[in-house]
Design a protein around this motif. Sequence first.
Motif, short mmCIF file in Angstrom:
data_model
loop_
_atom_site.label_atom_id
_atom_site.label_comp_id
_atom_site.label_asym_id
_atom_site.label_seq_id
_atom_site.Cartn_x
_atom_site.Cartn_y
_atom_site.Cartn_z
N TYR A 1 0.82 -1.21 0.00
CA TYR A 1 0.00 0.00 0.00
C TYR A 1 0.86 1.26 0.00
CZ TYR A 1 -3.98 -3.03 0.72
OH TYR A 1 -4.94 -4.00 0.53
N ALA A 2 1.87 1.31 0.85
CA ALA A 2 2.75 2.48 0.88
C ALA A 2 3.48 2.62 -0.45
CB ALA A 2 3.75 2.37 2.03
N HIS A 3 3.89 1.49 -1.03
CA HIS A 3 4.62 1.54 -2.31
C HIS A 3 3.74 2.14 -3.40
CE1 HIS A 3 7.28 0.36 -5.57
NE2 HIS A 3 6.23 -0.18 -6.17
N VAL A 4 2.49 1.67 -3.51
CA VAL A 4 1.60 2.16 -4.56
C VAL A 4 1.27 3.63 -4.35
CG1 VAL A 4 -0.70 1.95 -5.58
CG2 VAL A 4 0.62 -0.10 -5.03
N VAL A 5 0.95 3.99 -3.11
CA VAL A 5 0.55 5.37 -2.83
C VAL A 5 1.70 6.35 -3.05
CG1 VAL A 5 -0.15 6.94 -0.97
CG2 VAL A 5 -1.31 4.74 -1.25
N GLU A 6 2.86 6.03 -2.49
CA GLU A 6 3.96 7.00 -2.49
C GLU A 6 4.87 6.86 -3.70
OE1 GLU A 6 4.64 7.79 2.24
OE2 GLU A 6 5.53 5.97 1.40
N ARG A 7 5.17 5.64 -4.12
CA ARG A 7 6.16 5.46 -5.17
C ARG A 7 5.53 5.40 -6.56
NH1 ARG A 7 10.38 6.89 -4.60
NH2 ARG A 7 11.45 5.32 -5.84
N VAL A 8 4.34 4.81 -6.68
CA VAL A 8 3.70 4.67 -7.98
C VAL A 8 2.85 5.90 -8.31
CG1 VAL A 8 2.13 3.29 -9.39
CG2 VAL A 8 3.71 2.15 -7.81
N ILE A 9 1.97 6.27 -7.39
CA ILE A 9 1.08 7.41 -7.63
C ILE A 9 1.74 8.72 -7.25
CG2 ILE A 9 -1.14 8.46 -6.96
CD1 ILE A 9 -2.16 5.53 -6.63
N GLY A 10 2.52 8.70 -6.16
CA GLY A 10 3.24 9.90 -5.76
C GLY A 10 2.44 10.88 -4.95
N CYS A 11 1.48 10.38 -4.16
CA CYS A 11 0.70 11.29 -3.33
C CYS A 11 1.12 11.18 -1.87
CB CYS A 11 -0.79 11.04 -3.49
SG CYS A 11 -1.37 9.42 -2.97
N ARG A 12 0.52 12.00 -1.04
CA ARG A 12 0.90 12.08 0.37
C ARG A 12 0.29 10.93 1.16
NH1 ARG A 12 -0.44 17.10 4.54
NH2 ARG A 12 -0.14 15.93 6.46
N ALA A 13 1.08 10.31 2.00
CA ALA A 13 0.59 9.26 2.89
C ALA A 13 0.98 9.61 4.32
CB ALA A 13 1.16 7.90 2.51
N ASP A 14 -0.01 9.74 5.18
CA ASP A 14 0.24 9.89 6.61
C ASP A 14 0.16 8.51 7.25
OD1 ASP A 14 0.46 12.58 6.25
OD2 ASP A 14 -1.53 13.07 7.04
N ARG A 15 0.81 8.39 8.42
CA ARG A 15 0.82 7.11 9.12
C ARG A 15 0.10 7.20 10.46
NH1 ARG A 15 4.20 6.89 4.57
NH2 ARG A 15 4.99 4.78 4.30
N PHE A 16 -0.67 6.15 10.75
CA PHE A 16 -1.21 5.95 12.09
C PHE A 16 -0.32 4.88 12.72
CE2 PHE A 16 -3.88 3.86 15.24
CZ PHE A 16 -4.41 4.95 15.92
N CYS A 17 0.54 5.30 13.64
CA CYS A 17 1.61 4.44 14.11
C CYS A 17 1.18 3.53 15.24
CB CYS A 17 2.80 5.29 14.55
SG CYS A 17 3.52 6.25 13.20
N LEU A 18 1.52 2.25 15.11
CA LEU A 18 1.28 1.25 16.15
C LEU A 18 2.56 1.04 16.95
CD1 LEU A 18 -0.64 -1.37 13.97
CD2 LEU A 18 -1.56 0.62 15.17
N ARG A 19 2.42 0.53 18.18
CA ARG A 19 3.57 0.37 19.06
C ARG A 19 3.66 -1.08 19.54
NH1 ARG A 19 5.89 4.81 17.32
NH2 ARG A 19 4.67 6.70 17.72
N ARG A 20 4.89 -1.57 19.56
CA ARG A 20 5.13 -2.92 20.07
C ARG A 20 4.67 -3.06 21.52
NH1 ARG A 20 9.19 -6.04 18.28
NH2 ARG A 20 10.36 -4.21 17.59
N GLU A 21 5.01 -2.03 22.34
CA GLU A 21 4.69 -2.11 23.77
C GLU A 21 3.19 -2.10 24.03
OE1 GLU A 21 5.96 2.18 22.76
OE2 GLU A 21 6.59 0.12 22.29
N GLN A 22 2.38 -1.73 23.02
CA GLN A 22 0.93 -1.77 23.14
C GLN A 22 0.34 -2.98 22.42
OE1 GLN A 22 -0.13 2.07 21.53
NE2 GLN A 22 0.56 3.18 23.34
N GLY A 23 1.21 -3.95 22.14
CA GLY A 23 0.76 -5.17 21.47
C GLY A 23 0.31 -4.95 20.05
#
Length: 579
Positions: free
Chosen positions: A321-343
């Motif tokens: 998904y990140a590859h298609v959005v950012e590298r193929v289409i070239g649009c902005r992608a924001d991240r909702f970050c997950l954490r290991r310590e929160q499982g």
Amino acid sequence: MTAVTDGLVLRLASHADHEWIYRLRHEVYAPELGQHAPNAAGWLTDDLDKDNVYIVAADQDRPVGFISITPAWASRYSIDKYLHRQEHPTLREDESGLFEIRILTVDPSRRGVMTGKLLMYAALRWVMAQGGRTIVALGRVELLPMYLALGLTSTGVPVCSGAVDFELLTGEVADLTDRTLRKYGPLLRDVRPRLRWELEVPFWPEMESCDHGGASIEALGRRFDTLTAHRDIVPADVLDAWFPPAPAVLAALTDDQEWILRTSPPARATGLIEEIAVRRNLPQGAVTVGAGSSDLIYRTFGSWLDTSSRVLLVDPSYGEYAHVVERVIGCRADRFCLRREQGWRVDLDRFADRLRGRYDLVVIVNPNNPTGVHLDAGELREVLTQAPGGTRFWIDEAYVGYSGLGQSLERYAANSGNTVVCTSLSKMYALSGLRAAYLTAPPQIAAGLRRWTAPWVVSLPAQIAAVRALRDPDYYTARWAQTVLLRAELAASLATIDEDLQVHESVANFVLLTLPRGGPSATRLVEQCRRHGVFLRDLSPLSAAFEGRTLRIAVRDASANARTAATVADALRGLQRTP
């Protein structure tokens, strides 16, 4: 110019290198530049050194330069001494892919040649291999032309440290890599044969496609000359089913094999669509098919998005998904970050708040790959229903069978105005080699996507196999239940290897293995296991959240799982003995 690189070694610093590094730091940044006051010990260190990674350039065995990297998982950077990150959008606190490049230092005898630039390139490659997305650096003002030529961008923010003036520089890793290869590719190709590249990452990046598992199939020969050797390897780097397709599938493909191979399929796969609609209780008009999920992703995203679009991705998640959005289409992608310590759990309240940013598309993989965490369908449906108008949702349910088909949002999607569910038939139905998948969407959206579907996109063997597989739910339900038992056994075997290992059992057909800090990297363990025919997936390039020390291990049959655990144990023992 190339003669001065002959015999140059680029490698991660060893413990023995650190004394030289600290002495050269003192020599350059205290007496020479006046950034720090000279000290009697002649050493210069700081409190980030325990988190920093050093890459060393050595002329034969003599170090001649180094560069330092503060990784994202350090959670603090040297720039924090000079500015507040929340005031700079590219350095925001929730950016899990931010790496700082620090203290590029070259021995006076090597200045003015390629050493500094090669160290910068090595740092960029290492950051990319750890899932880094953004680089920040404090560049000495007198060296700004070099940094700008390498693709870094000055923010115009000045920083003064002692007698040295800096500017705050930033750059996106993918963009920096593109620019470096375009500008310096020929020079790097000329220099490469003269270098000893001893970093764990390849010298050349893979830019045209997303990083996936699959080294196990590559090991059988690119032209398929040694296919029978698949019996000698454990392909735990890919999530293909460990079990065979249903007997009716095999019979249908075998009985008329010659005819099937030479006959064109139904152009629009109408029969397969009818079967999906019946088995999933969906209106036929809400279904469209493709040659695997990737076909549907590329086709749909290409018609929905352009360079002005805003997309929200969960991180870590399926890298395509990140590859298609950012590298193929070239649009902005924001991240909702997950954490290991929160499982790796998705906090849906926080997620709903994030949606107020009004995105054109939000992608959710459920169960998530590679974290293996599942969101309850009812709770997720509530978030989708309350999202701001105009937001489209793409729900990837490639592994939903392991959570129970009752957890699918397909029926919701068929009647919604904003949701599409992508369902792979490859992994859950043991059809990965045939490539079959479908989308469920509101009929008007599905009709629009069908217009962009090429005729004969799903092969005749794939259509026949998918129809037969969907007609045998009892067989597959039993195999999925057996997978859960095998997964538990594999997790238990891995957990007994070393008490410092962290084993996370997913809800799908894999487990995560996280190595302790300060020990071997995931990359080294993967390489060591491959030498013994066991292929595992290094998750480092997917996200910095994995800290370069997490692997994904697919569930295979009991014998292969036992071989995997034994190979991992032997490899770790061997790596611990290696200096």
